[in-house]
Design a protein around this motif. Structure first.
Motif, PDB file in Angstrom:
ATOM      1  N   PRO A 165     -16.129  -2.008  -6.970  1.00 28.31           N
ATOM      2  CA  PRO A 165     -16.688  -1.180  -5.919  1.00 28.31           C
ATOM      3  C   PRO A 165     -15.630  -0.823  -4.884  1.00 28.31           C
ATOM      4  O   PRO A 165     -14.625  -1.508  -4.805  1.00 28.31           O
ATOM      5  N   PRO A 166     -15.901   0.181  -4.101  1.00 32.15           N
ATOM      6  CA  PRO A 166     -17.116   0.986  -4.018  1.00 32.15           C
ATOM      7  C   PRO A 166     -17.232   2.064  -5.089  1.00 32.15           C
ATOM      8  O   PRO A 166     -18.306   2.600  -5.266  1.00 32.15           O
ATOM      9  N   GLY A 167     -16.155   2.404  -5.780  1.00 29.45           N
ATOM     10  CA  GLY A 167     -16.279   3.411  -6.817  1.00 29.45           C
ATOM     11  C   GLY A 167     -15.834   4.791  -6.384  1.00 29.45           C
ATOM     12  O   GLY A 167     -15.039   4.922  -5.440  1.00 29.45           O
ATOM     13  N   HIS A 168     -16.334   5.799  -7.072  1.00 28.18           N
ATOM     14  CA  HIS A 168     -15.843   7.165  -6.893  1.00 28.18           C
ATOM     15  C   HIS A 168     -16.846   8.022  -6.128  1.00 28.18           C
ATOM     16  O   HIS A 168     -18.048   7.842  -6.267  1.00 28.18           O
ATOM     17  N   PHE A 169     -16.283   8.960  -5.370  1.00 28.24           N
ATOM     18  CA  PHE A 169     -17.124   9.885  -4.596  1.00 28.24           C
ATOM     19  C   PHE A 169     -16.570  11.294  -4.747  1.00 28.24           C
ATOM     20  O   PHE A 169     -15.351  11.475  -4.767  1.00 28.24           O
ATOM     21  N   ASN A 170     -17.445  12.255  -4.854  1.00 24.85           N
ATOM     22  CA  ASN A 170     -16.973  13.639  -4.834  1.00 24.85           C
ATOM     23  C   ASN A 170     -17.232  14.232  -3.458  1.00 24.85           C
ATOM     24  O   ASN A 170     -18.267  13.957  -2.840  1.00 24.85           O
ATOM     25  N   VAL A 176      -6.220  10.896   1.446  1.00 19.81           N
ATOM     26  CA  VAL A 176      -5.575   9.621   1.120  1.00 19.81           C
ATOM     27  C   VAL A 176      -5.251   9.528  -0.368  1.00 19.81           C
ATOM     28  O   VAL A 176      -6.143   9.585  -1.199  1.00 19.81           O
ATOM     29  N   GLU A 177      -4.001   9.387  -0.696  1.00 20.92           N
ATOM     30  CA  GLU A 177      -3.573   9.343  -2.101  1.00 20.92           C
ATOM     31  C   GLU A 177      -3.544   7.930  -2.659  1.00 20.92           C
ATOM     32  O   GLU A 177      -3.483   7.728  -3.853  1.00 20.92           O
ATOM     33  N   ASN A 178      -3.496   6.989  -1.763  1.00 25.37           N
ATOM     34  CA  ASN A 178      -3.281   5.603  -2.127  1.00 25.37           C
ATOM     35  C   ASN A 178      -4.599   4.926  -2.482  1.00 25.37           C
ATOM     36  O   ASN A 178      -5.590   5.067  -1.786  1.00 25.37           O
ATOM     37  N   ASN A 179      -4.576   4.154  -3.553  1.00 26.09           N
ATOM     38  CA  ASN A 179      -5.820   3.545  -4.022  1.00 26.09           C
ATOM     39  C   ASN A 179      -5.984   2.104  -3.545  1.00 26.09           C
ATOM     40  O   ASN A 179      -6.749   1.324  -4.107  1.00 26.09           O
ATOM     41  N   ASP A 180      -5.293   1.743  -2.520  1.00 26.81           N
ATOM     42  CA  ASP A 180      -5.402   0.397  -1.960  1.00 26.81           C
ATOM     43  C   ASP A 180      -6.778   0.217  -1.307  1.00 26.81           C
ATOM     44  O   ASP A 180      -7.222   1.053  -0.531  1.00 26.81           O
ATOM     45  N   SER A 181      -7.431  -0.876  -1.591  1.00 24.27           N
ATOM     46  CA  SER A 181      -8.773  -1.102  -1.065  1.00 24.27           C
ATOM     47  C   SER A 181      -8.839  -1.056   0.451  1.00 24.27           C
ATOM     48  O   SER A 181      -9.862  -0.685   1.036  1.00 24.27           O
ATOM     49  N   ALA A 182      -7.756  -1.429   1.057  1.00 23.85           N
ATOM     50  CA  ALA A 182      -7.731  -1.420   2.516  1.00 23.85           C
ATOM     51  C   ALA A 182      -7.977  -0.024   3.073  1.00 23.85           C
ATOM     52  O   ALA A 182      -8.369   0.147   4.234  1.00 23.85           O
ATOM     53  N   LEU A 183      -7.730   0.991   2.230  1.00 24.31           N
ATOM     54  CA  LEU A 183      -7.862   2.367   2.711  1.00 24.31           C
ATOM     55  C   LEU A 183      -9.175   3.025   2.314  1.00 24.31           C
ATOM     56  O   LEU A 183      -9.365   4.221   2.537  1.00 24.31           O
ATOM     57  N   ASP A 184     -10.083   2.271   1.728  1.00 22.14           N
ATOM     58  CA  ASP A 184     -11.349   2.856   1.260  1.00 22.14           C
ATOM     59  C   ASP A 184     -12.052   3.619   2.384  1.00 22.14           C
ATOM     60  O   ASP A 184     -12.482   4.756   2.212  1.00 22.14           O
ATOM     61  N   GLN A 185     -12.137   2.969   3.514  1.00 21.79           N
ATOM     62  CA  GLN A 185     -12.868   3.600   4.615  1.00 21.79           C
ATOM     63  C   GLN A 185     -12.147   4.856   5.085  1.00 21.79           C
ATOM     64  O   GLN A 185     -12.774   5.898   5.323  1.00 21.79           O
TER      65      GLN A 185
END
Lengths: 381, 381, 381, 381
Positions: A132-137, A148-157
Motif C-alpha cells: 500500500p497505498p498503491g496506484h492512483f490516476n 514526484v518521480e521518486n517511489n520512496d514511501s516517505a514521499l507518498d503524501q
C-alpha cells in the motif's frame, strides 16, 4: 515501405476483390484488409445527457506499455470511444535505457492525432506508489514534469498533494491488485481515508481490465466516490480482448455528460454520473444503472394474447427491446411471465405475461449496484 | 497494474463466464478475453520438406514502427509463424528524439522472448536508400551498427557492399513502391543489375503487404531470384489485416525447408524454394507452386456414378480436398467436368466428371507463376 | 426428444458454460447453442415513416421449398423482418406425392405463430406461368384455392384475372430468369404490357435472391411500378446466405410505411414507397433512395481544421455517420475532399474537405436508381 | 425461381464482388452468399482406425421435424459428417393431416442425394414408446413399414422385439428426458434391464443435443454398452447451434472404424469404439477417450530452457499441440509445470516444466469417462 501517418492508415479503405490501381504494375489484394471504420457504440441519451465512452487508464512505450502513443488513438477511434487519457507511470520507467523519460511526451505526441480523429484527450498521469497505498490516476493535470518521480514511501503524501495541487480528478486504481495476487485481502487503509477526508480522492477504479474489485465498489458507493472502469491497457487492445467477435468491447467508463467535451466529462465525473462497463456487466450507483437501463430497454404494447380456457388464464405477448450495444440478463423475481430474458445488443425478445398484472419484477443479474446486489427492474405491462 | 511479461500475457487463459479467484475480493470477467493460443497454420510437408511460415520485413518503435519489439513476437506466435526478422531502417529514424538510435536493439530485445515462444529469429536490417534504387532487406547479418547510416546517394553502393560483406541474403523490397505512388512506372535499373551481376541480389519482395508488384515477379523468375512476400508491418497486424475473420492471414513467405532452423531457412532461400502468400493468392516459381498445391490438394477415388441414358453419358463423382489453410480457385480449361471449384481452407468440394477421361485440366486463378500466368493443374481421374 | 413448439425453441436461451439444471442427472452444455434473439435491423424513420423490412417471396414443403412453414417465421423473427408472405406456386407441386396439395395451407399453418412472433403475415401466392410470360406474385389475396391451378398457356390471362379479381397487389417476378439461363435476353412483352394497361401489374421484382435484373429496374422506374426485392427462398436462409457474418442480411424490400400493419404495407406498396436491399446495394426510385440515405447518413459540424501554410489552404475535418445497418460507398465527383468513403453499418468515417466550399458531391456507387445510374449525394459542409 | 436440386444449390459458388454474368441483363451480387464448402473436421486416425463423424438421431417433416429430408444431407455435407440416419418416430406423426405417413420415406428420398454427397446413410427408426420406458433408436433396419405403429404400452415389448428381429443396433435415447422435465429423476428400469439381458440393447445416447445425461454414461460404462451422442435435431442445425462461429459443431458420435462404410460403422458400434462429442466435451469409455486424445495431442521436444540461479532450478519449454478440431482443457494434478492448459482446435500452447521430471499429470476437465470423473493424462517430458 509506407511512411504513412497513422491517420492515413486508419483511413485505408477495404475494397472487395482484386482491384487494379492506375499503375498496372501493382495489383491490390484487399480482401484481407481490415475494414477501416469507426464503430458506433449505440447507447441512447440518458435523460437528455449524452453517454460518452471513456477509458482513463493506459500506457505506451513511454513507460511500460508496448505501443507508440498513436496506437491508443487508433484503437479508440476504431472502437468508438469518445475520450481517453494517457496515464503513464511517474515512477516506473522500465524502457528508460532506450526511451527518453518525459512524463508529458505520450500525451503531447497524440494531441494532433486525437484532434484529427475527434477523440477528447484528457491529460492524465498514474501516481505509482508502492502497495500500500498503491496506484492512483490523476486526470486533468497541467504538467506531469513537476510531479514526484521518486517511489520512496516517505514521499507518498507529497506525490498525492502535488497532483491535488494541480486540481486533478483523482481515483484509486485497482484497489485489490497486489492483495489479490500476493497478500490475499485488501482494505480501506488510513492513507486513503486521509485522502478522502481531505477531498483528494474522487473516485475508485472498481473494474480494471477484466477484474472486478468487489469491495472497491462498495467503498465507492458508501462514500459517494465516482465509479470508474478502465482497461489499464499495456499491450494491444486486440491482443487482450477478443475484438472482432460480435458484442466484444474493451472495459470502459460510461459517462453521462451534458456535452462531448473535456469540461462536460469533468463535470460528470465530479457529479458521479458514471457506470463502469466490462464484459457483459454494468457496475455503478443504483440510480445511474437504472437510468441507463431505462434509456436502453423498452417494452412494446401487448401485440397478441392467447387464452387457455382450461386454465382460465390469458397470456399477453410483448416485445422487450434493447436499443443499445449493452447487454442485459434478467431473471424474474415477482409476477407471472417469462422467467429469464437475455437482451443481447441491439435485439429483442418476446416477453409473455399473464393478463391482469401491472408489472413484472426482474433481477438484472448482469448489473452490480453493490458487490452483492443486482438492479431490480420493473417491466410495466 | 500488471507489469507482466509479454509471454505471461500471451499465456493468459480465456475462461468462460464469471470465475471467482481464490480471493473473493476480485471477480474475473473473462468472457471477452482473447482466447490465447498459437494457431496452427496447416500446410502439409512438400516432398519431405517442412513448410515454414516466415515474415522477413517489419518495424518497431526503434525506427518508424508503432510497437515495442515484443509485440512482433506475440503476433508471430498467435498467427502461427515460424520465423521473423526485424528489419529496421538503417537510415530513417523518425523517433530519434525519443528513442535512442541503436540498429541492433529491436532484435536484441526480442531474442529471449523469441526463444521462449519457439520463434526463429533471423537477424536483419533494411537498407533504405532513396528511390531509385530504393530499399533492400539484408538477412542473416551479424552487426547492424557497422553499416552505412547515411542516406546520401553517393553511398548507395557502399551500403550494399557492407551488407554483402556480412554475407547477407539480400532482396529488393517492393520495387514498384514510389513508382506506383509517384512516377507511374518502375524498371529494372542499372544499380540493381550490377548487384545482380555481382551476386549481391538474391531475391525480390514481389508482394509487400497487400500489394503485388507484378513486374517484379517476372524479374525474379527470369533471373532465378528468390520470390519473397512480407508484411512490411509498421502498425499492428490486427489493425492492418482483418485478423479474427475465418481464413484471414498476414502476407508471408512459405519456405520449403529441411528443418525448422535459421540454417534451414537460409538454405531454402538460397535454393529459391519459396512461395509468397498474400490474401487468397500464391506467387512463385511454377515448380514451387505446383509442388505446394500437390501437397495440399487431393482427389478421392470416384465414390458414385450416375448414368444419363438419354444422353448416353455417365457422370462420376469425386471429392477434391484441400488439406491446408491455403485457398485454391480453379477454372476448368479442358475436359468435361465441374467448371469452377473453390477450395476454401480445410474443406472439400464435389467434383463431377464425365466417365472415360483420364484427367481434367484446371487453371488455378488464385496462383501467379508469372504476372500474367496462372498455374495449370491436372486433376487425375 | 422435445416436441416443443417452434416458438419455445426460438426462445431457448443461450447460457454460458456448463449449467446444471435442477435435476442433477442432466447437465446442460450450452456454449454452442444459438443465442436466440430477434436482431434489430436499425434503419431510422424516413420523413416520419417507419421503414419495414419485408420479404414477399418464399416457399415451403407445400410446393418446392425445403422447410415446414414455421421455419419461415423463425427466420423472419431472428433476422429482424417485419412482414413476410408465403407465395407457393399455384401450378407446381413437386411434393404432391407426399404432401397434400392445399394452396392456403402454408399460410394457415403459420398464422398463429406469426402472431406470437409479431410478424405481419400477408397472404400471397405465386402465379407460376410458363416463361414467357413467367411468374407473378399476388399479395393480399383472400383464397388461393379458387385460383387457376393449370399451367396451360391458354389460361395465362385467366390466371392473372383471377388474382386481380381478388384485388391483389401483383408484381412480375425475376423478369430475366429464364432469359438469363436459357435464351440470353428478356423483353417487356405484350402480355405484361396488357397487364400494365389494365392496371393488373403493380410492381416488379428487380432483385431476386442475389440476382439484380437490370432492365427490370428501368421498366419499373419508367412506368412508375413499385420496385421489389425478395429472397424467393426455397432452402434455408442460413444455407443460402452467409448469415452470422457481420452485416450479412437476406434480400428484402424496405417499405416506408405509416404504421407497422398489413394495411400500411399495402398503402406504401401502392404508393411505390419502397427500396430493394440486396447484398451491399440499394435499388429504387431516386427519391426513395435519397430519402432513405438522408435518414441514415449525417455529417457533423467541422471539429478540427489544419492549415497548410505553404499551399495556402485549410482542411476541415468532419465525421460522416451511418446510423443504420445499411451500407453506403461514396466516390467524390465534385469538390475537394475525401475521395472515397465506405460507410459500413453503424459506423463513422472521417471526411476532410478544403475550407471555403459549401458542399461535396458524391456518387453513391452502392445504389442503383437506374440500371446504369447511381445516386448523386451532396454532403453539405 | 430456381427449381434447382439441393446438390446444385450446395455447389453454388461464392464469388467476391459484383460479377457480371454472360447476359448483361443480370448482375450477380454474391458477397453475401454462403461460401459453399464441405468443412473438413480434422481428427487424426486412432491406432490406424479412421474417426468417422456420425449423427444417428434426426427428424424431418415426415414426423415432427421442420425440414424436407434433403436438408439433413446438406447440413451433414457442410458440417463434415460422414454418416447420418433418419430416425423418424414410428408412433408420432403430427403432420399426418398434410404429409402422407410412410415410415421409410425420408430415408428413401435422401438415398440418391446422400450418394452424390458421399454421405453414408444408415437406415434407422425411432421407437417412440411412452416414458417409461421411453424412446429407442434402431439402426441398420431393413423396413420400417413392418414395425409397431401403435403407442399402446401393452405393445412396448413387441415394438422392441420387432426391431430386434431386424437385427438392428438398438440404443436407448436420452434416458433422463421426461425425468428431467417432469418427474425429477430417472432410473435403470426393469424393461431396459430385460432388453439388456436379452441382448436387445446395445448402446445408450448419453448426450442428446446439448444435454448430458449423467447417470446414463455410468450405466453404459458399467454394462459395456456403446456410448452415443446425437443431435436429435428437429429444427435446423443452424438455428439450434451457433454454426458459423469458430469451433462450433453439432453434437455427434465419433466412431473409430476400419473403413468409411456402413459395415465399418456397425462393426465399431458393436465393439463400442465410440466417443460422444458435444460442445467442448468428450464422453466415453476411458480407453477410447485416451486413445483419441493421444492421437490428437502431442508434445514437442524441449526447445528452450531457462535457469533460475537463485532458486537453483531450471525451467524447460515445450510446445503442446492439438492437431485436431477437438478441444482439450487440462489442469495440472502432479508435477511442477504449467497449471492450466487450454488446447483450442488446431492450436498450440507453451508448456513449461521444471527440469528433472519425467512427466506431468493433468486432469482433462473437458472429458467425462464417468459422470464424475475426467481423464487423467500424462504428458511425457
Amino acid at each position: 515501405m509506407k511512411f504513412t501517418s497513422a491517420l492515413a492508415s486508419a483511413l485505408l479503405l477495404s475494397v472487395s476483390f482484386l482491384q487494379a490501381q492506375t499503375d498496372p504494375g501493382i495489383m491490390r489484394l484487399q480482401e484481407f484488409a481490415y475494414p477501416a471504420k469507426r464503430k458506433i457504440l449505440n447507447i441512447p441519451n440518458v435523460n437528455g445527457l449524452q453517454v460518452l465512452k471513456c477509458d482513463f487508464h493506459m500506457h505506451t512505450v513511454f513507460t511500460d506499455g508496448h505501443v507508440w502513443p498513436n496506437v491508443r488513438v487508433q484503437e479508440a477511434w476504431r472502437e468508438g470511444l469518445d475520450a481517453i487519457s494517457y496515464t503513464e507511470h511517474m515512477e516506473y520507467n522500465p524502457h528508460s535505457k532506450d526511451v527518453k523519460v518525459d512524463h508529458n511526451r505520450s500525451h503531447d505526441l497524440a494531441v494532433e492525432l486525437a484532434k484529427e480523429n475527434n477523440i477528447v484527450l484528457v491529460k492524465g498521469t498514474e501516481v505509482t506508489r508502492k502497495t500500500p497505498p498503491g496506484h492512483f490516476n490523476a486526470l486533468f493535470i497541467q504538467d506531469a514534469s513537476t510531479l514526484v518521480e521518486n517511489n520512496d514511501s516517505a514521499l507518498d503524501q507529497e506525490a498525492i498533494d502535488k497532483v491535488a495541487a494541480q486540481k486533478a480528478f483523482i481515483f484509486w486504481n485497482h484497489p485489490g491488485w497486489k492483495a489479490a495476487t500476493i497478500e490475499g485481502s485488501y482494505e480501506w487503509i488510513d492513507f486513503v481515508e486521509k485522502m478522502y477526508q481531505e477531498k483528494k480522492l474522487h473516485g475508485i477504479e472498481v473494474v480494471n481490465g477484466l477484474g472486478f474489485h468487489k469491495k472497491a465498489l462498495d467503498w465507492a458507493l458508501d462514500r459517494n466516490l465516482t465509479v470508474i472502469g478502465n482497461t489499464d491497457i499495456h499491450n494491444l487492445i486486440a491482443h487482450d480482448y477478443n475484438i472482432g467477435q460480435e458484442g466484444v468491447h474493451r472495459t470502459m467508463t460510461l459517462i453521462m455528460s451534458k456535452d462531448r467535451s473535456a469540461a462536460g466529462i469533468r463535470d460528470a465525473l465530479e457529479a458521479g454520473r458514471t457506470v463502469a462497463w466490462s464484459s457483459k456487466y454494468l457496475f455503478g450507483k443504483e440510480e445511474n444503472v437504472r437510468n441507463l437501463m431505462n434509456a436502453c430497454v423498452s417494452i412494446s404494447a401487448p401485440y397478441h394474447e392467447k387464452t387457455n380456457k382450461k386454465a382460465g388464464s390469458t397470456t399477453k405477448y410483448y416485445e422487450i427491446s434493447n436499443n443499445s450495444d449493452l447487454y442485459f440478463e434478467l431473471e424474474l423475481k415477482s409476477g407471472n411471465g417469462t422467467k429469464r430474458i437475455v437482451l443481447y445488443p441491439e435485439s429483442k425478445q418476446i416477453l409473455t405475461a399473464e393478463a391482469g398484472q401491472s408489472k413484472l419484477t426482474y433481477e438484472v443479474v448482469s448489473t452490480f449496484i453493490r458487490s452483492d446486489k443486482h438492479l431490480m427492474f420493473d417491466v410495466k405491462l
